[in-house]
Write a protein that holds these residues in place. Structure first.
Motif, PDB file in Angstrom:
ATOM      1  N   TRP A 248      49.007  46.648  46.590  1.00 50.49           N
ATOM      2  CA  TRP A 248      47.732  46.033  46.973  1.00 50.49           C
ATOM      3  C   TRP A 248      47.056  46.820  48.085  1.00 50.49           C
TER       4      TRP A 248
ATOM      5  N   THR B 212      43.611  46.029  50.935  1.00 51.87           N
ATOM      6  CA  THR B 212      42.629  45.066  51.423  1.00 51.87           C
ATOM      7  C   THR B 212      41.723  45.754  52.430  1.00 51.87           C
TER       8      THR B 212
ATOM      9  N   GLY C  36      39.663  43.238  48.040  1.00 52.46           N
ATOM     10  CA  GLY C  36      41.036  43.646  47.802  1.00 52.46           C
ATOM     11  C   GLY C  36      41.228  44.223  46.411  1.00 52.46           C
TER      12      GLY C  36
ATOM     13  N   SER D 191      40.103  44.747  41.066  1.00 52.59           N
ATOM     14  CA  SER D 191      39.524  44.805  42.403  1.00 52.59           C
ATOM     15  C   SER D 191      38.313  43.893  42.492  1.00 52.59           C
TER      16      SER D 191
END
Length: 291
Positions: free
Chosen positions: A134, A136, A170, A183
């Protein structure tokens, strides 16, 4: 007669083309320009990203649907500079950015046109966090009222007001190889009072999203789209309670340009179910180069 009808409708609905760029919800940010992995901050370094955006207006929409067909176009070339430092803040990589846009507006239905350098964006804060599967991002910056603005010209490149823009988004990778990703990048815009008109556009929220797949040859394909809502009505003289909406779906392709050490991405979007604003099609190219 047709031009008069369209202009009267625009005024009645509070579209205020002179107050907002035709291809943004009701502020400065143009949805659809980032696309796949837009929330993923790159590694430390200085980056240049050039955007070529073409927006073709097909109609003007009200709450109830079409008002009338409307021909017009916006062509923009945006120059974005991103610097990701070696510093950390709250566990995130810290960066900053600046955007300068050259723009050409041609609104046939309003018999008006303009070209030049639009409003400038400065973003002193970009924070990017990264995990195994991930990424962010949070960012804050301001669009400054630097472009030429004329309240009598619907196609003026300057908007006549400033916009504080807050970013949150994110990217989630479905597999460890990061071949599949989803996304979502959101922008919240808070506007200042517009010069001459004393009107203040309402706050707006925009989300652009993409579901992408990296192929074996390194090319990435994606289903992409964007959605935007004006959350508050405009305030000030001669305003209405009408709020704008903008929705689009499209496709994106991204591939490396190895001889330049760069990356090129192209996307096409078709808008639908817009409210109280123009509706059309958007084409975008952007080239990213690290120095």
């Amino acid at each position: 007669m047709r031009t008069t009808k369209l202009l009267a409708a625009a005024g009645t609905l509070g579209l205020a083309l002179s107050a907002t760029p035709a291809f943004a919800v009701n502020g400065h940010y143009v949805a659809g320009i980032e696309g796949t992995k837009g929330p993923s901050l790159p590694p430390e370094g200085l980056y240049y990203r050039g955007y070529l955006v073409q927006y073709e207006i097909d109609s003007i929409q009200s709450d109830a649907g079409d008002i009338d067909d409307a021909d017009g176009s916006v062509t923009a070339f945006a120059n974005r500079f991103i610097y990701v430092t070696d510093k950390k803040f709250l566990g995130a990589d810290y960066g900053m950015e600046a955007i300068v846009i050259a723009q050409d507006n041609d609104f046939d239905f309003a018999r008006s046109s303009d070209s030049g350098i639009g409003d400038v964006f400065l973003g002193p804060l970009i924070l990017g966090w990264h995990g195994q599967q991930w990424d962010t991002v949070f960012a804050a910056g301001h669009w400054f009222d630097t472009g030429d603005y004329d309240s009598t010209n619907p196609a003026a490149v300057g908007k006549g007001f400033g916009t504080t823009m807050l970013t949150l988004g994110g990217t989630w990778y479905f597999d460890e190889a990061r071949d599949w990703s989803f996304s979502a990048l959101s922008r919240y815009e808070i506007k200042t009072e517009q010069e001459d008109t004393e009107r203040t556009p309402g706050d707006s929220w925009t989300v652009e999203w993409a579901l992408g797949k990296v192929l074996n040859n390194g090319v990435e394909v994606a289903l992409a789209g964007y959605d935007g809502w004006q959350l508050e009505s405009d305030s000030g003289p001669n305003t209405t309670n009408a709020k704008m909406e903008q929705h689009a779906i499209g496709a994106e392709v991204t591939f490396p340009v190895k001889p330049l050490g760069a990356q090129l991405s192209g996307a096409v979007y078709t808008e639908y179910a817009n409210k109280n604003r123009p509706e059309g099609n958007l084409f975008r190219l952007h080239l990213t180069k690290r120095f």
